[in-house]
Design a protein around this motif. Sequence first.
Motif, mmCIF file in Angstrom:
data_model
loop_
_atom_site.group_PDB
_atom_site.id
_atom_site.type_symbol
_atom_site.label_atom_id
_atom_site.label_comp_id
_atom_site.label_asym_id
_atom_site.label_seq_id
_atom_site.Cartn_x
_atom_site.Cartn_y
_atom_site.Cartn_z
ATOM 1 N N GLN A 1 16.577 -14.586 4.454
ATOM 2 C CA GLN A 1 15.279 -14.373 4.602
ATOM 3 C C GLN A 1 14.965 -13.440 5.773
ATOM 4 O O GLN A 1 15.204 -13.540 6.890
ATOM 5 N N LEU A 2 14.504 -12.194 5.410
ATOM 6 C CA LEU A 2 14.104 -11.202 6.279
ATOM 7 C C LEU A 2 12.665 -11.234 6.814
ATOM 8 O O LEU A 2 12.010 -11.541 6.030
ATOM 9 N N LYS A 3 12.655 -10.963 8.178
ATOM 10 C CA LYS A 3 11.067 -10.986 8.687
ATOM 11 C C LYS A 3 10.248 -9.812 8.288
ATOM 12 O O LYS A 3 9.384 -9.763 8.435
ATOM 13 N N HIS A 4 11.156 -8.455 7.962
ATOM 14 C CA HIS A 4 10.508 -7.353 7.659
ATOM 15 C C HIS A 4 11.306 -6.581 6.765
ATOM 16 O O HIS A 4 12.361 -7.027 6.544
ATOM 17 N N ARG A 5 10.951 -5.479 6.312
ATOM 18 C CA ARG A 5 11.798 -4.551 5.398
ATOM 19 C C ARG A 5 12.394 -3.239 5.836
ATOM 20 O O ARG A 5 12.843 -2.333 5.425
ATOM 21 N N VAL A 6 12.708 -3.334 7.591
ATOM 22 C CA VAL A 6 13.140 -2.313 8.109
ATOM 23 C C VAL A 6 14.692 -2.624 8.015
ATOM 24 O O VAL A 6 15.064 -3.699 8.565
ATOM 25 N N VAL A 7 15.535 -1.728 7.552
ATOM 26 C CA VAL A 7 16.844 -2.135 7.492
ATOM 27 C C VAL A 7 17.749 -0.895 8.068
ATOM 28 O O VAL A 7 17.405 0.228 7.968
ATOM 29 N N MET A 8 18.482 -1.274 8.704
ATOM 30 C CA MET A 8 19.585 -0.288 9.524
ATOM 31 C C MET A 8 20.767 0.108 8.530
ATOM 32 O O MET A 8 21.508 -0.587 8.148
ATOM 33 N N MET B 1 -1.676 0.297 3.656
ATOM 34 C CA MET B 1 -1.081 -0.525 2.760
ATOM 35 C C MET B 1 0.607 -0.450 2.873
ATOM 36 O O MET B 1 1.090 -1.519 2.883
ATOM 37 N N ASN B 2 1.443 0.725 3.008
ATOM 38 C CA ASN B 2 2.485 0.712 3.375
ATOM 39 C C ASN B 2 3.201 0.206 4.591
ATOM 40 O O ASN B 2 4.137 -0.433 4.485
ATOM 41 N N ARG B 3 2.350 0.562 5.586
ATOM 42 C CA ARG B 3 2.859 -0.349 6.741
ATOM 43 C C ARG B 3 2.591 -1.572 6.892
ATOM 44 O O ARG B 3 3.577 -2.401 7.175
ATOM 45 N N ALA B 4 1.790 -2.289 6.012
ATOM 46 C CA ALA B 4 1.634 -3.768 6.101
ATOM 47 C C ALA B 4 2.840 -4.083 5.229
ATOM 48 O O ALA B 4 3.299 -5.390 5.562
ATOM 49 N N THR B 5 3.065 -3.538 4.243
ATOM 50 C CA THR B 5 4.157 -3.911 3.348
ATOM 51 C C THR B 5 5.582 -4.042 4.183
ATOM 52 O O THR B 5 6.562 -4.925 4.007
ATOM 53 N N LEU B 6 5.830 -2.795 4.962
ATOM 54 C CA LEU B 6 6.961 -2.691 5.620
ATOM 55 C C LEU B 6 7.208 -4.087 6.570
ATOM 56 O O LEU B 6 8.379 -4.277 6.632
ATOM 57 N N PHE B 7 6.303 -4.358 7.047
ATOM 58 C CA PHE B 7 6.537 -5.387 8.231
ATOM 59 C C PHE B 7 6.377 -6.909 7.707
ATOM 60 O O PHE B 7 5.548 -7.675 8.319
ATOM 61 N N THR B 8 6.421 -7.093 6.219
ATOM 62 C CA THR B 8 6.297 -8.433 5.657
ATOM 63 C C THR B 8 7.797 -8.903 5.188
ATOM 64 O O THR B 8 8.553 -8.240 5.209
ATOM 65 N N PRO B 9 7.701 -10.195 5.219
ATOM 66 C CA PRO B 9 8.920 -10.920 4.972
ATOM 67 C C PRO B 9 9.482 -10.551 3.599
ATOM 68 O O PRO B 9 8.474 -10.329 2.679
ATOM 69 N N VAL B 10 10.706 -10.633 3.421
ATOM 70 C CA VAL B 10 11.192 -10.579 1.770
ATOM 71 C C VAL B 10 12.618 -11.378 1.740
ATOM 72 O O VAL B 10 13.432 -11.543 2.960
#
Length: 190
Positions: free
Chosen positions: A20-27, A5-14
């Motif tokens: 509009q971000l395509k994923h939730r990974v931020v540098m 569930m965490n992995r799925a959320t991490l790679f969802t748009p926000v």
Amino acid sequence: MNMTMNRATLFTPVQFGAMQLKHRVVMAPLTRSRSIQPDSIPGDLMAEYYAQRASEGGFIISEATNISVTSRGWLGAPGLYSDQQVEGWKKVVFGIHAKGGHIFAQLWHTGRSSHVDLTGGEMPVSASVDPAYWQNPSHLVSASSGWVQPSPHRALAIAEISLIVEDYRRAAERAMDAGFEGVELHAANG
């Protein structure tokens, strides 16, 4: 919550503000000390570094970026207080946008965590005076002479606060001129 569930959320748009971000990974901001010295200009090495880390729909927050000569406190940190720095940042931002990424500038005044070698000879300023800070041998800053303890600092005069606020405002305008999509304020070091 399980790992799937965490992995799925991490790679969802926000949606983040207007972006509009395509994923939730931020540098996150990372000090790199790669600007061209002595003028703290972002150069080709910085442009390559950031472009290598950009991703389609991803988000980067720049390393801490000085708002003025007197705000400097780390050798190699870039600035946003000169036209040459804006031109350097344009190359960095272009490389990120070319990959479909987004970037904010993190604006920085180093406060008491500085050395007169970096501030054009000016004594560092802070909200208050804390001699234990510059006397502590474990507090070090990166200066042209190597790792050194911070210089003694002085408390800001009330009239100086508006000048630093103005430096932040001008740096934010320069960030927009360079193509950044927003700014973040670095808050540390008194």
